[in-house]
Design a protein around this motif. Sequence first.
Motif, PDB file in Angstrom:
ATOM      1  N   UNK A 152       0.836  -1.200   0.000  1.00 50.87           N
ATOM      2  CA  UNK A 152       0.000   0.000   0.000  1.00 50.87           C
ATOM      3  C   UNK A 152       0.872   1.253   0.000  1.00 50.87           C
ATOM      4  N   UNK A 153       1.928   1.213   0.788  1.00 51.09           N
ATOM      5  CA  UNK A 153       2.806   2.385   0.863  1.00 51.09           C
ATOM      6  C   UNK A 153       3.566   2.594  -0.448  1.00 51.09           C
ATOM      7  N   UNK A 154       4.072   1.516  -1.039  1.00 49.11           N
ATOM      8  CA  UNK A 154       4.831   1.679  -2.286  1.00 49.11           C
ATOM      9  C   UNK A 154       3.914   2.079  -3.442  1.00 49.11           C
ATOM     10  N   UNK A 155       2.673   1.593  -3.413  1.00 45.29           N
ATOM     11  CA  UNK A 155       1.709   2.029  -4.438  1.00 45.29           C
ATOM     12  C   UNK A 155       1.486   3.536  -4.325  1.00 45.29           C
ATOM     13  N   UNK A 156       1.392   4.001  -3.088  1.00 43.31           N
ATOM     14  CA  UNK A 156       1.195   5.422  -2.875  1.00 43.31           C
ATOM     15  C   UNK A 156       2.410   6.200  -3.394  1.00 43.31           C
ATOM     16  N   UNK A 157       3.585   5.661  -3.088  1.00 44.20           N
ATOM     17  CA  UNK A 157       4.808   6.319  -3.555  1.00 44.20           C
ATOM     18  C   UNK A 157       4.855   6.342  -5.080  1.00 44.20           C
ATOM     19  N   UNK A 158       4.434   5.228  -5.703  1.00 39.03           N
ATOM     20  CA  UNK A 158       4.433   5.174  -7.172  1.00 39.03           C
ATOM     21  C   UNK A 158       3.474   6.212  -7.750  1.00 39.03           C
ATOM     22  N   UNK A 159       2.337   6.368  -7.143  1.00 40.27           N
ATOM     23  CA  UNK A 159       1.362   7.374  -7.615  1.00 40.27           C
ATOM     24  C   UNK A 159       1.962   8.772  -7.542  1.00 40.27           C
ATOM     25  N   UNK A 160       2.589   9.052  -6.436  1.00 41.15           N
ATOM     26  CA  UNK A 160       3.164  10.395  -6.278  1.00 41.15           C
ATOM     27  C   UNK A 160       4.290  10.616  -7.295  1.00 41.15           C
ATOM     28  N   UNK A 161       5.128   9.598  -7.434  1.00 43.45           N
ATOM     29  CA  UNK A 161       6.268   9.791  -8.346  1.00 43.45           C
ATOM     30  C   UNK A 161       5.815   9.927  -9.788  1.00 43.45           C
ATOM     31  N   UNK A 162       4.677   9.320 -10.120  1.00 40.56           N
ATOM     32  CA  UNK A 162       4.161   9.420 -11.490  1.00 40.56           C
ATOM     33  C   UNK A 162       3.194  10.598 -11.641  1.00 40.56           C
ATOM     34  N   UNK A 163       3.069  11.365 -10.557  1.00 39.82           N
ATOM     35  CA  UNK A 163       2.192  12.542 -10.608  1.00 39.82           C
ATOM     36  C   UNK A 163       0.723  12.199 -10.614  1.00 39.82           C
TER      37      UNK A 163
END
Lengths: 427, 492
Positions: free
Chosen positions: A200-211
Amino acid sequence: MRRAIALVLLLATAALVTTSGGQEPRSIGFAFGFALIAAALAGDLFERMRLPRITGYLLFGMLCGPFAANIISRPMARELTLVNGLAIALIAFMAGLELNLRRLRPRLRGILEIGAIQLGLLYAGLFSLGWLAWPWLPILPDATGATRVTLALLLATLVVSFSPTVTIAVIADSRARGPLSELVLALVVITDLALIVLFTLTMQAARWSLGEGTTEDVSLLARLAWEIAGSFAFGGIVGSLFAFYLRHVGREVTLMLLALCVVLSQVGTLFHFEPLLAALAAGLVVENIAPPDGDALKDAVERGALPVLVVFFAAAGASLHLDALGSIGLIALAVSAVRLALIRVGGYLGSRVAGLDPAIAGLSWMGLVSQAGVTLGLTIIVSSEFPEWGARVQTLMVSLIALHEFVGPVLFRAALARAGEIGKMEE
Amino acid sequence: MTNPPDDRRDPSSDSDSRSGASAGGGAEGGARHGHPRDRTGSAADTASVTTGTRGRTRGGAPDAGLTGVDRAAAARWHASRELGGHDPLDPAFFPALSPADAATDAADADADGWRQPAADDGRAGVSGLQRVTRRLRTQAAFGLAPALAPALLFVPLGFLLGPPGLNLLPAHALEHLDPVISVGLAALGVFVGLALGRRPHWDARLFVAASLEAIVTVLVVLAALLALLQAWQMPITVPAIAVALALGVSASASSAVSGGRPGSPHNLASRIADLDDVVPIAIGAWAIALIAHGGFWNAWTQVAFTLLLGLSVGVIGWLLIERAHSVAERGVFVAGSLALAGGASAYLSLSPLLAGLAAGMFWNWSPGRADVIVRADLQKFQHPLVVLMLLAAGASLQFSLGALWLFAPFVAFRFAGKLAGGWIASRLAPSFAPADLGKYLLAPGLLGIGFALNMHQHLPPAEGITLLTAVVIGTLASEGVALFFTPVEERA
C-alpha cells in the motif's frame, strides 16, 4: 490400474462431451465434476512420486486448460474460479486453526527475527537488482530518478511476496504437523501481512512519483487500517459465532463450515474486508479462544478441504498463462533464481540469528518459495491502476507465479519430509 | 408368481435398498432419513460400508484399500452428526413423533431389520393435526424413513424468499443455482437407480406393474392436457405435445405410503412407488431432447447418448469409489461423479435424471459394493440438495393465468390417472398389487417438481415458468388430496 483406466475413460468422456458442443453458460457442473475427479487422480499420481498433490492438481489444470489440451475451455476455467473466494477463505481458516498461539509464544521472537531478515534481505536484493537492471526490464525502461526508485520498490514488493494459500494447502494435503509447519505458516502469514502494508505504501509512492497522487490519497492509510483491523474484527466475530455453534449445536458441521467461508469471502468483501485476513482471524479465534470438543470440526475440515483444494488448484492451473511464460520466460527465470538465492541466504542467516532449532529453522526457506493468490491479487491491482506499464508487470509476475507455483510446493513438501512431519496430523 | 415378493428377498439387499435415499417422496423421506438411524444410536447402515458386513454378503472385500487410519476416520465420519442425519426441524415442528413413538418405531425397525417405522397404526388419543402430520410423515419411497413432505415447508419458504416475496433469493441468484439443480437432479436419478435393487430383490413383475401404472398416469394427463391446450388455444411457442408430455411426466411421480409388514399392501405399494419412476424418467429425457434438440428420431439418439454418458460415469465411479484411499477421497469421487453426470447433461441439454439413473443402475448391478457406498455418501449431500431444489422451485414461482389454468386439470387428471393406473396394474398383477394401489400412490413427492425444474431449464422462459408453477402448486395440492383418500388396509 483401475485408476489409470478410470482416468482414460474420464478423459475420453470429457473429450466426447466438449466436442459435442454444449452451452457454455451451463458448463460449470461439467467442468467441476471433471476437474474434481481427474485432478484428484493426478494428485494421487504425484503423491506416489513423493511430490505434492497440489502440484498434480496444478499440472492437470494446466495440461487440460485452454493453453494446452483445451478440454477445460477458457469459459470453463473462468467458471471454475468461482470457487476461489470460498477456497481462499477455507484455506485461511485452516491456517488459523493450525496456529496455536500458546504453542507459538516461546518461539514468536525467533519467528519475527527470521521474518525480518528474510524481508529485509529480499527487499534489499530485489530492489537493487530491479534498479540496476531497470533499463533492460520490459516494463517502463525510460523511467529515471524517483520514478525508477519507486517502481523498482513496487516490483520488489510483488516479487518478494509469499503464498499463505499454497503453504497451508501443502500442510493440509500432506497432513503435516510439527515445528517446521508452524514456523513456516507463521512466517508466511506475518510477512504477508507486512507486505500488504508495504504494498500500500509503495503504491502510494508510485502514484506520487508518477504525478497521479491526489489529496484524497491521505485517507489511504485509514482505509488500510480499516481493511486490516476491520478484517480481523469481522473474522473474530464470525469465528466466535461459529465456535458457539460448534459447542452448542454441533450439527451438519461441514455445511456450516462451508457457509462460514461463504460469509467470510462474500459478505466481508462488501465491507472491503480482506477475506484471507478475516478467515485467518476466525480460525485463530476458534483454535485459541473457544476450541471445540471432539472431532466434529476436524472431520468437517478434512471432508470439506479436499474437494475445495482440488478444484481451486486445478482452476489455478487452467488459468495459468503459459503464453506469458513463453514470451518473458528468460527474464522470469533470472528473477526467480535471484529470489530463490536470496530466500536461501535469508534462511541461513535467520536460522543462525533467531535462536530456534537450527535443523528446523534451516529448512524454513524451502517453505517460502511459493507464490500464488496474494501475489496475483496485488499484481492485478497494479495492472488495473497503471494499465500502460502495469500489464507488462503482470506478464512478468504471472510467469513468476507459474514457476513458483510448481517449484514451491515441491520444495516445501521435501522440507516437511526431511523434518519428519508428513502424516503427523493424524497422531 | 405364487410366493409373496418379500419371501424371495435377500435380507441384506433389501435393507440396502431401503436404507437408500430417495427421489419422489423418497427424497423427502431421505431429507429426514436420519431419524431412525439416530434413534437407534448407531449409523449401522453407513457403518457397514466401512466394516464391510454388507460387503461380505455382496462378495466385496471388506474395507478393501482402507488403512487403519482411514477406518478410524471413516468411523468418525459415520458416527458424527452430519448431513443426512437427524433433522432438528422434525421434532421442532411436528411433535407427533414423540419419544414414545420413536421407541415404537425403533422397535418396528429392529423387528423387521428395516429402519422404516410402520405406518399409522391408529393409536388412540391423537389429535386431528397429529393424524394429519403422521399421515404425511408416512409418505416416503425407496425404503426411507417416512417424513413430512418437505415440499410443504420449503416451497412456500422459497416463494417467501424469492423475487415475488422478500427478494432475498433474487433472479440472478436463482441463475447461479441452476448448476446445483442439475447436480441435484442427477442425484435423484442415482437414488432411483439404486432403489431398483439387485437380484433377487429386483422383481420384473413388480417393475412391469409399476411402469404400467406410471405410463397410464402419463397418458391420461398427456391426453387430457393436450386436448385442453388445443381447446383453449393457449399462446405457447413450443409444440403443445411437449408441454402436455412434460406435465404428464411430472404427474407420474409418486411417494407411496411406506412401512407395513413384509408382503402387506403397504409394503408392496411402497416398492411399486420405488419402481414407477424409471419409465417416466426415460420419457422425460426424450421430451427434453425433443425440446432442446428437435426431431423425433434425433431425440431418441440424444436419449441413447444420455444413457451412454450415465453408464460412462457409472463405470468411472465404480472403478474409483471402492478403492478410494480415504473417506475424504471417496467423497471427492462420489461428488465428482454426480457433478459429472449432472453437469455434462446440463451442458449438452440432456436429462441429468436419466444420466443419474443409468449411473445408479450400473452401481446397483455391478460387482462390489459401490451402490452401498454411493448411497451412504449421497445421504450426506441429500438434504442440502433437496432443500436447495425446493427453495429454487418456490422462488421461481410466478402465478399467471396460464399456470392457474394448467394447475386444476393437472391435479384432477393426475388423480384420475393414478387411480386408473393403479387399478389396471392391480388387475394385471393381482397376486402382488393391491386392488386400491392408486390410493397409495396419490402423494406426489418431490420427483415431479424435479421433472418440472428440469423442463424449466430447457423450455422458453415463459412456458418454463408456467409449467413449473403449475406443477409445483399442483404437487402441493396433490399432497393435500392424498390425505383424504385412505387405502383400505390403512383404514382397517
